[in-house]
Enzyme design. Structure first.
Site, PDB file in Angstrom:
ATOM      1  N   LYS A 157       0.821  -1.210   0.000  1.00 33.64           N
ATOM      2  CA  LYS A 157       0.000   0.000   0.000  1.00 33.64           C
ATOM      3  C   LYS A 157       0.852   1.256   0.000  1.00 33.64           C
ATOM      4  CE  LYS A 157      -2.997  -3.085   0.189  1.00 33.64           C
ATOM      5  NZ  LYS A 157      -1.965  -4.120   0.047  1.00 33.64           N
ATOM      6  N   GLU A 197      -7.172  -9.041   3.243  1.00 37.85           N
ATOM      7  CA  GLU A 197      -6.977 -10.018   2.178  1.00 37.85           C
ATOM      8  C   GLU A 197      -7.118 -11.429   2.747  1.00 37.85           C
ATOM      9  OE1 GLU A 197      -3.095  -8.890   0.762  1.00 37.85           O
ATOM     10  OE2 GLU A 197      -2.110 -10.411   1.995  1.00 37.85           O
ATOM     11  N   SER A 241      -4.288 -11.531  -1.801  1.00 37.85           N
ATOM     12  CA  SER A 241      -2.897 -11.245  -2.108  1.00 37.85           C
ATOM     13  C   SER A 241      -2.640 -11.570  -3.569  1.00 37.85           C
ATOM     14  CB  SER A 241      -1.991 -12.088  -1.221  1.00 37.85           C
ATOM     15  OG  SER A 241      -0.677 -12.132  -1.739  1.00 37.85           O
TER      16      SER A 241
END
Length: 555
Positions: free
Chosen positions: A123, A443, A469
């Site tokens: 991120k 995730e 992922s």
């Protein structure tokens, strides 16, 4: 030439500001040059960022060589791998906005003339690119580079994700705890972003594809001399961008972002790019919808195969020719006249690119798949879209129908999988894990890896309003919108319902009449938020749906 920093450094009016900088050793000579920020997300907890002190030093050298003055500041960064499978994953996606906000604040408050963005992982890279697009100052991204792979396991070079697969193998009684412990010591032989094509390496590659890094900066290994040379060259490049007045939005145009999507399709990149590219576009005042990914997927063949789509890792891909080779192979599909941080066009940058290994990078005429690596689904379970990655799914699983096993959290699903409660033909449904419901859109990496290790990857499926992922494989669909916490149809699913995933026809549906779905939703009660305080409570109220990039809208 006028630079922004001259607003705060003019003598004698700004003598006080000059004195503050001189208190740290800056000289009149330094203050006559453009002030260039280095936004450094170095830490000793994120493997992909562990080397960024050394990378930053090389960047500083390059800036000074070219006539600039570097000023460095810190940026937060979370390791997805360490945050995975527990409460920490709630916090990962929301850091993307905090990173963008913090860089904006530092660059604007100090009137910096440009910024070099140092980051490698999931991120952090999109957050930094969002900041660059928002600020619209000269900017360049310098990734820290990728990790080497470990020893061979299950037919490929291992990496940290191998351990989750191996846990399932252990539970199936096929390896011992001693073997697993030995694998733990070997799968991550040095620092860098994890060796597979997860979100970290996908976004570094896509930053290169959109022109925001130097060529090969998306894939050069973390521990290589090439990484240091690229960092120094990037320092010189940012000064050149400032002198030429080339800003981030002149590089991150609609054309360059479309190029990035096409490269993602050609490489089989992470599903998380469907969150990040629209978010970057939003900051650049462009509108790129999720549907653009499906449109381009249908016309962009997959010509590269990197784990989880195949056995090659990122180092193998780099040595095969990397992003420039992929772009050269699909050049007829790209917009070649868009500007890059080299101050040259994409076409000029890739003119001499070569493909070294045809087992990893093929030609446009001989692709691995005729369509791209991602697909956007709709249907009565996903009226506003869902995302899947056919590049990582065996073709035999592109169509799958099964019986729903419903879980209201990732933890509940993982416990059921490990306790043998999921069987061949089941569709695992994990809900209340979207941007608002999670909050933070965790995730479902671990669930998929355990299913793989248990031998169920080609016998079960998993759908969720959370995400995945980039290393997941099996049969999976994520980003289901609207999410369950917003009263989306996923909230109406019950154990035993039949669900069909049909990737070729882009459909995700539960076998229920619309009337039945609406009756169930009418009786539905929204659950209490899992986290009711701090930044995540605010994020839960502000974040948009996954089909809008989970952005925080401010205009």
């Amino acid at each position: 030439m006028f630079w922004r920093s001259k607003e705060i450094l003019k003598f004698p009016e700004r003598a006080g500001t000059r004195a503050l900088l001189k208190s740290m050793g800056y000289t009149d000579y330094d203050l006559e040059r453009p002030l260039i920020g280095i936004a450094n997300s170095w830490s000793t907890i994120v493997p992909g960022h562990y080397n960024l002190r050394q990378v930053a030093a090389a960047v500083r050298d390059g800036i000074r060589q070219a006539g600039g003055t570097p000023v460095e500041f810190g940026v937060i960064g979370v390791c997805d791998g360490i945050a995975n499978g527990h409460i920490g994953m709630h916090y990962v996606l929301p850091t993307r906005d905090l990173i963008a906000h913090s860089i904006e604040m530092m660059v604007q408050a100090h009137r910096l003339d440009g910024v070099v963005l140092l980051g490698s992982c999931d991120k952090i890279v999109p957050g930094m690119l969002m900041a660059a697009a928002r600020l619209n100052v000269p900017a360049i991204l310098v990734p820290g580079g990728n990790m080497q792979g470990g020893p061979y396991f299950d037919g490929r070079k291992s990496d940290v994700t191998t351990l989750s697969e191996a846990l399932g193998v252990l539970k199936a009684g096929k390896i011992s705890e001693e073997q697993l412990a030995g694998l733990e010591e070997a799968v991550a032989p040095g620092c860098g972003s994890c060796a597979f094509l997860g979100t970290a390496n996908t976004m570094c590659c896509l930053a290169e594809a959109m022109g925001m890094t130097l060529p090969f900066a998306g894939t050069a290994p973390a521990t290589s001399a090439a990484r240091m040379r690229l960092a120094q060259e990037s320092g010189r490049a940012i000064v050149n961008l400032i002198k030429k007045g080339i800003t981030a939005r002149q590089i991150m145009t609609r054309g360059s972002l479309m190029n990035a999507i096409k490269v993602s399709m050609a490489m089989g990149g992470s599903t998380n790019s469907v969150l990040h590219i629209p978010a970057i576009a939003y900051e650049a005042e462009l509108n790129i919808s999720v549907d653009a990914f499906d449109t381009l997927s249908r016309t962009t063949p997959q010509i590269a195969r990197i784990y989880p789509a195949g056995p090659a890792n990122i180092l193998d891909f780099h040595e095969a020719g990397g992003v420039p080779a992929v772009m050269r192979e699909i050049s007829s599909l790209l917009e070649l006249d868009v500007m890059t941080v080299t101050s040259k066009t994409v076409g000029q940058n890739i003119e001499a690119a070569k493909t070294i290994n045809r087992d990893i990078i093929r030609s446009l005429e001989n692709p691995f798949n005729r369509e791209g690596g991602l697909a956007i689904l709709r249907g009565n379970l996903a009226p506003n879209t869902a995302v899947t990655k056919p590049a990582a799914i065996h073709p035999s699983m592109w169509t799958f129908a099964g019986c729903a096993k419903v879980f209201d959290s990732e933890e509940a699903a993982n416990e059921a999988i490990l306790n043998g409660k999921i069987h061949e033909g089941d569709v695992v449904v994990i809900r209340y894990e979207g941007p608002k419901g999670g909050p933070g859109m965790r995730e479902m990496y671990r669930a998929m890896k355990i299913l793989y290790g248990l031998g169920l990857a080609l016998k079960t499926a998993l759908i969720t309003d959370g995400r995945f992922s980039g290393t997941n494989n099996g049969c999976f669909v994520g980003h289901i919108s609207p999410e369950a916490a917003e009263g989306g149809p996923l909230a109406a699913v019950r154990d035993g319902d039949i669900i069909t995933i049909d990737i070729p026809n882009r459909n995700l549906r539960v076998h229920l009449e619309e009337k039945e779905i609406q009756q169930r939703l009418a009786a539905w009660q929204k659950p209490e938020p899992q986290i009711k305080e701090g930044y995540l409570a605010l994020y839960s109220r502000l974040a948009e749906s996954a089909n809008e990039g989970a952005i925080i809208r401010y205009r």
